[in-house]
Design a protein around this motif. Sequence first.
Motif, PDB file in Angstrom:
ATOM      1  N   PHE A   1       2.716 -15.487  -4.318  1.00 52.97           N
ATOM      2  CA  PHE A   1       2.886 -14.194  -4.990  1.00 52.97           C
ATOM      3  C   PHE A   1       2.304 -14.210  -6.405  1.00 52.97           C
ATOM      4  O   PHE A   1       1.923 -13.181  -6.947  1.00 52.97           O
ATOM      5  N   VAL A   2       2.231 -15.412  -6.990  1.00 51.72           N
ATOM      6  CA  VAL A   2       1.725 -15.531  -8.364  1.00 51.72           C
ATOM      7  C   VAL A   2       0.237 -15.195  -8.400  1.00 51.72           C
ATOM      8  O   VAL A   2      -0.247 -14.584  -9.354  1.00 51.72           O
ATOM      9  N   ASP A   3      -0.474 -15.601  -7.330  1.00 51.45           N
ATOM     10  CA  ASP A   3      -1.934 -15.488  -7.350  1.00 51.45           C
ATOM     11  C   ASP A   3      -2.477 -14.248  -6.655  1.00 51.45           C
ATOM     12  O   ASP A   3      -3.680 -14.159  -6.393  1.00 51.45           O
ATOM     13  N   LEU A   4      -1.625 -13.283  -6.329  1.00 48.62           N
ATOM     14  CA  LEU A   4      -2.137 -12.070  -5.681  1.00 48.62           C
ATOM     15  C   LEU A   4      -3.030 -11.294  -6.651  1.00 48.62           C
ATOM     16  O   LEU A   4      -2.905 -11.447  -7.878  1.00 48.62           O
ATOM     17  N   ASP A   5      -3.893 -10.450  -6.111  1.00 47.36           N
ATOM     18  CA  ASP A   5      -4.779  -9.620  -6.939  1.00 47.36           C
ATOM     19  C   ASP A   5      -4.002  -8.355  -7.336  1.00 47.36           C
ATOM     20  O   ASP A   5      -3.964  -7.375  -6.582  1.00 47.36           O
ATOM     21  N   TYR A   6      -3.383  -8.417  -8.523  1.00 47.85           N
ATOM     22  CA  TYR A   6      -2.497  -7.311  -8.915  1.00 47.85           C
ATOM     23  C   TYR A   6      -3.268  -6.059  -9.338  1.00 47.85           C
ATOM     24  O   TYR A   6      -2.713  -4.968  -9.313  1.00 47.85           O
ATOM     25  N   THR A   7      -4.530  -6.217  -9.700  1.00 48.99           N
ATOM     26  CA  THR A   7      -5.327  -5.020  -9.993  1.00 48.99           C
ATOM     27  C   THR A   7      -5.521  -4.227  -8.704  1.00 48.99           C
ATOM     28  O   THR A   7      -5.316  -3.016  -8.648  1.00 48.99           O
ATOM     29  N   ARG A   8      -5.868  -4.965  -7.646  1.00 46.03           N
ATOM     30  CA  ARG A   8      -6.042  -4.336  -6.325  1.00 46.03           C
ATOM     31  C   ARG A   8      -4.712  -3.701  -5.871  1.00 46.03           C
ATOM     32  O   ARG A   8      -4.686  -2.580  -5.360  1.00 46.03           O
TER      33      ARG A   8
ATOM     34  N   ARG B   1       0.825  -1.217   0.000  1.00 43.58           N
ATOM     35  CA  ARG B   1       0.000   0.000   0.000  1.00 43.58           C
ATOM     36  C   ARG B   1       0.858   1.266   0.000  1.00 43.58           C
ATOM     37  O   ARG B   1       1.818   1.379   0.754  1.00 43.58           O
ATOM     38  N   SER B   2       0.568   2.171  -0.929  1.00 48.50           N
ATOM     39  CA  SER B   2       1.245   3.488  -1.045  1.00 48.50           C
ATOM     40  C   SER B   2       2.736   3.384  -1.366  1.00 48.50           C
ATOM     41  O   SER B   2       3.493   4.311  -1.087  1.00 48.50           O
ATOM     42  N   THR B   3       3.171   2.245  -1.902  1.00 44.59           N
ATOM     43  CA  THR B   3       4.587   2.143  -2.286  1.00 44.59           C
ATOM     44  C   THR B   3       4.756   2.560  -3.749  1.00 44.59           C
ATOM     45  O   THR B   3       3.803   2.525  -4.537  1.00 44.59           O
ATOM     46  N   HIS B   4       5.998   2.935  -4.100  1.00 44.20           N
ATOM     47  CA  HIS B   4       6.304   3.303  -5.481  1.00 44.20           C
ATOM     48  C   HIS B   4       6.648   2.073  -6.322  1.00 44.20           C
ATOM     49  O   HIS B   4       6.509   2.084  -7.540  1.00 44.20           O
ATOM     50  N   ALA B   5       7.141   1.040  -5.643  1.00 44.46           N
ATOM     51  CA  ALA B   5       7.583  -0.143  -6.388  1.00 44.46           C
ATOM     52  C   ALA B   5       7.425  -1.385  -5.533  1.00 44.46           C
ATOM     53  O   ALA B   5       7.442  -1.310  -4.293  1.00 44.46           O
ATOM     54  N   LEU B   6       7.297  -2.501  -6.241  1.00 37.99           N
ATOM     55  CA  LEU B   6       7.178  -3.800  -5.573  1.00 37.99           C
ATOM     56  C   LEU B   6       8.318  -4.664  -6.128  1.00 37.99           C
ATOM     57  O   LEU B   6       8.487  -4.743  -7.350  1.00 37.99           O
ATOM     58  N   VAL B   7       9.072  -5.278  -5.233  1.00 35.06           N
ATOM     59  CA  VAL B   7      10.220  -6.081  -5.668  1.00 35.06           C
ATOM     60  C   VAL B   7      10.016  -7.514  -5.199  1.00 35.06           C
ATOM     61  O   VAL B   7       9.848  -7.757  -4.001  1.00 35.06           O
ATOM     62  N   VAL B   8      10.026  -8.470  -6.136  1.00 37.44           N
ATOM     63  CA  VAL B   8       9.891  -9.880  -5.744  1.00 37.44           C
ATOM     64  C   VAL B   8      11.294 -10.465  -5.578  1.00 37.44           C
ATOM     65  O   VAL B   8      12.072 -10.541  -6.533  1.00 37.44           O
ATOM     66  N   CYS B   9      11.604 -10.852  -4.335  1.00 38.99           N
ATOM     67  CA  CYS B   9      12.942 -11.403  -4.054  1.00 38.99           C
ATOM     68  C   CYS B   9      12.924 -12.915  -3.873  1.00 38.99           C
ATOM     69  O   CYS B   9      13.954 -13.559  -3.967  1.00 38.99           O
ATOM     70  N   THR B  10      11.745 -13.479  -3.529  1.00 36.84           N
ATOM     71  CA  THR B  10      11.646 -14.934  -3.320  1.00 36.84           C
ATOM     72  C   THR B  10      10.466 -15.438  -4.144  1.00 36.84           C
ATOM     73  O   THR B  10       9.449 -14.739  -4.247  1.00 36.84           O
ATOM     74  N   GLU B  11      10.602 -16.658  -4.674  1.00 39.19           N
ATOM     75  CA  GLU B  11       9.596 -17.163  -5.624  1.00 39.19           C
ATOM     76  C   GLU B  11       8.415 -17.862  -4.948  1.00 39.19           C
ATOM     77  O   GLU B  11       7.906 -18.870  -5.452  1.00 39.19           O
ATOM     78  N   TRP B  12       7.950 -17.360  -3.802  1.00 35.44           N
ATOM     79  CA  TRP B  12       6.800 -17.987  -3.116  1.00 35.44           C
ATOM     80  C   TRP B  12       5.607 -18.124  -4.073  1.00 35.44           C
ATOM     81  O   TRP B  12       5.243 -17.149  -4.749  1.00 35.44           O
ATOM     82  N   ASP B  13       4.978 -19.310  -4.088  1.00 35.75           N
ATOM     83  CA  ASP B  13       3.838 -19.551  -4.985  1.00 35.75           C
ATOM     84  C   ASP B  13       2.733 -18.521  -4.775  1.00 35.75           C
ATOM     85  O   ASP B  13       2.083 -18.093  -5.727  1.00 35.75           O
TER      86      ASP B  13
END
Length: 476
Positions: free
Chosen positions: A417-424, A403-415
């Motif tokens: 993370f694939v299914d998060l609601d990226y529109t939200r 929330r309110s971040t400028h960027a999102l960085v994926v550092c670990t390949e947790w499953d």
Amino acid sequence: MKVCCIGAGYVGGPTCAVMALKCPDIVITLVDKSSERIAQWNSDKLPIYEPGLDEVVKKCRNVNLFFSTDIETAIKDADLIFISVNTPTKISGNGKGRAADLKYVESAARMIAEIAQSNKIVVEKSTVPVRAAESIMHILRANQKPGIHYDILSNPEFLAEGTAINDLLNADRVLIGGEETPEGHQAVEKLSWIYEHWIPKKHILTTNTWSSELSKLAANAFLAQRISSINSLSAVCEATGADVSEVARAVGLDSRIGSKFLQASVGFGGSCFQKDILNLIYICENLNLPEVAAYWQQVIDMNDYQKRRFSQKIIESLFNTVSDKRIAILGFAFKKNTGDTRETAAITVCQTLLEEGAKLDIYDPKVEPEQIIDDLTHPSVTESPENVKKAVQIHSDPYSAVRSTHALVVCTEWDEFVDLDYTRIYQSMMKPAYIFDGRKILDHERLQQIGFHVQTIGKKYQRTGLLRSWGIVPQL
Ligand code: NAD
Ligand code: UDX
């Protein structure tokens, strides 16, 4: 048969649990000098997260698997003793920064020599330099009591964290190195008998002790070398328009090469690869083999380059400044399905961003918040731990982290993370919203359609996300 294992960590715990499950006729006592760790092994919340481990421990604990701090009794009673203590890289003295520190192995060997009142087979399960078994033997024989005989075996462990239970149940091979004497052969037979409870005999490989010790370092060096090789090509891909996933697929389909361990990433982590290659390099230098040492050093240098390169890419993409920008870090463990953060690439990424003045919002499903703070405030990471504490917030939910971040960085390949609601997620972030996928697990096309500006490893994306956020729809 009674077995004792000294060192109740990531290797000792799962290994003894599976051994107890498969060998109901053997009583196994796992001991550790840390009473806190032993208390956790005896509780409902085990000290390590490993899929499937809870179930195995629950089945065997206090049946034929015991966790104890009474090292003396366990050693006295055992016929066979595994040494499974940590062998970290030395941080001072001779070989600092490269050689393996064998002080814990030595202290375990000295305890055995002091306590033993009957014959023992001592099994080196920790990863050690070539000829370490010889040193253990020296200590034991120099302190030998009359009538007591010791056999030393090397039995390195090849499990990977996150898949340890499956790796132990279905090991590609079990390696046992022993002395080439009649007593040595008998000791090998006894250890082999334990594994034969569940591993087909043809997968149990016996060698001399030194080959066994070196094979462990060699296997880790080969695996890490593949990652550094594909990561080196990821830089070429980003500069040329090739796609590293396509390259890895095309290369890996050659049956001589194979497809495993060709996943380009932000860089390998974990307690083993770097430590064991540094150890190999140190051995080569001591053997006056500088060309061999330089060859393996490159695997580590390339990994450092990859971690730096990815961190720099984040800063450059965010208009060359992250000062006071909030950045979400998804994943802190060195790989999925573990809570282990040793040598995780996330530390380098966070360290670089913090040095540039960013504020971090970190989420990992299994890493304890205190562990993340410990890692980021370690003296090797920062000189101002208080500032780091102020700049880092740990979250128990990914949506609150972004929330309110400028960027999102994926550092670990947790499953997950694939299914998060990226529109939200997009709606809750600052614009333009950036995603840096250090694990290549997300659907980048879809993210760009949502409006994100996407960067990943080994593939260059046009700034479509950015153009869209400015109201310009690029022609595909
Ligand atoms: P770890 O740090 O998780 O566990 C080691 C344990 O040994 C600790 O709990 C520590 O308290 C205990 N210990 C140290 N000295 C002791 C002593 N004298 N008496 C009693 N307990 C003592 O380490 P780990 O990750 O389990 O690794 C153990 C060894 O196995 C290392 O040599 C490592 O290189 C090797 N290895 C690790 C992995 C892995 O995935 N972690 C895989 C293969 C091999
Ligand atoms: C490794 C060895 O695989 C294992 O046999 C040995 O006993 C201990 O060291 P581990 O470090 O637990 O196991 O995990 P591993 O799966 O090897 O991953 C190590 C690192 O490499 C992780 O950070 C992982 O994300 C990374 N990796 C792995 C890649 O970046 N790309 C790949 O293709 C594979």
